[in-house]
Design a protein around this motif. Structure first.
Motif: not given
Length: 371
Positions: A117, A113-114, A108-109, A363, A123-124, A72-73, A126
């Protein structure tokens, strides 16, 4: 087998810094309890999956493998020795990938965002720096880097920086005057202090100086494998007690038996570290460098700081990227780790935490401005 460790209370933590006097500091955030993890995460019975460090030779193939692996991230390195303008060029390159592969990845921020996603099947991504070179010697660039999407910045790579001491220096003088000022600014804007490549005293200083929990995004405990980059028990205890996070590395130089490391050995090490730090303070930071040519590892080690070849954790006979373990070759293989953790006796909630939900907690708490 994994044994449940009682939550760390908010008593005073005393850290021995070698020949430094003992310094006391209150623990800022006790590790999250297992029951809290169970109720707050695993939404819809599905764990979030986060890898908190990769530096691959990015391509549509790798982005598709992220999706096949349910990742996801990913925290991606966009600077090793790059100065500010060079780092901006890397952001520009990523913007092109976000546009061309918008069905697979996006910038992603925040922690939300995760979640986005996960819900959208993307997928986010970062951004992070493995060196403070993008801020040059200008503290005002900290906020600008955060505005550009950076969420992690190491205070050093392997060498001494303007901020702290790297793990390859013979003397560790700790956090510098500029380092203290930059830490305060990073705390203010929500740029996470990452000490993955930093020396022991500097890392303990960072834990002490920072008003927000720090991270070691990609390293392992030295009790398991005494690589120069791996971390001592005392340091990991201090990290866990302060609410910080450790991401376990799969880079072979950080593994017991290197490329031949077994999944059982890796997951047993995670279980021992959970007892040391608390199960809510650990996650994955694979340090995956998939498809990179060996010229890239030379850039990572040498940059522009020397005319000589520095082999880092390698050698003249083994100068390039080492082969990954057979059970973790790319983003499609995170299921193997989850299976290995279950075999060690971790509960479903614990496995969900280690595979991503602990990073998601971090996060949520770390990427915004200080309250």
């Amino acid at each position: 087998m994994y044994r449940l460790v009682a939550a760390v209370t908010a008593h005073t933590v005393r850290v021995n810094r070698g020949n430094m006097p003992l310094i006391s500091s209150p623990a800022r955030r006790p590790p999250t309890s297992r029951s809290a993890l169970s109720t707050r995460h695993c939404e819809g019975g599905r764990m979030h999956r986060i890898d908190c460090l990769q530096y691959c030779n990015w391509s549509e193939k790798i982005f598709r493998q992220m999706r096949e692996g349910g990742v996801d991230a990913v925290h991606v390195t966009i600077a090793y020795h790059e100065m500010f303008r060079e780092m901006v060029a890397n952001v520009e390159q990523w913007n092109g990938w976000f546009e061309r592969h918008s069905n697979l990845i996006f910038a992603g921020r925040t922690g939300d965002d995760v979640r986005q996603a996960r819900s959208e099947g993307r997928t986010a991504i970062f951004f992070g720096f493995q060196n403070p070179s993008p801020i040059e010697d200008d503290i005002g660039l900290v906020e600008i880097c955060h505005m550009l999407g950076a969420r992690f910045m190491q205070l050093t790579y392997n060498n001494q920086s303007l901020l702290a001491t790297g793990c390859y220096e013979s003397e560790d003088t700790g956090i510098t005057r500029m380092g203290r000022a930059v830490i305060a600014e990073m705390n203010r804007v929500g740029l996470v202090i990452d000490m993955s490549h930093s020396a022991e005293r500097s890392t303990l200083d960072a834990i002490e100086v920072s008003s927000r929990p720090i991270a070691i995004t990609h390293a392992n405990p030295s009790f398991w494998h005494p690589a120069r980059r791996n971390k001592s028990d005392d340091l990991l205890k201090a990290l866990g007690e302060s609410g910080g996070m450790l991401g376990f590395s799969l880079y072979p130089h950080h593994l017991k038996d290197g490329t031949n490391c077994t999944l059982d050995s890796f997951c047993e090490m995670i279980a021992r570290t959970a007892e040391l730090m608390g199960v809510s303070q650990i996650g994955i930071g694979s340090d995956l460098c998939q498809d990179q040519p060996d010229s890239v590892v030379e850039w990572m080690r040498v940059g522009r700081w020397t005319k000589d070849i520095d082999y880092g954790e390698g050698s003249a006979a083994n100068a390039g990227f080492p082969p990954m373990p057979s059970w973790f070759q790319d983003n499609r293989h995170f299921d193997a780790i989850a299976t290995g953790l279950h075999k060690q006796g971790f509960s479903q909630a614990d496995v969900a935490g280690i595979m991503g939900d602990n990073w998601l907690n971090f996060y949520d708490a770390s990427f915004g401005p200080a309250e």
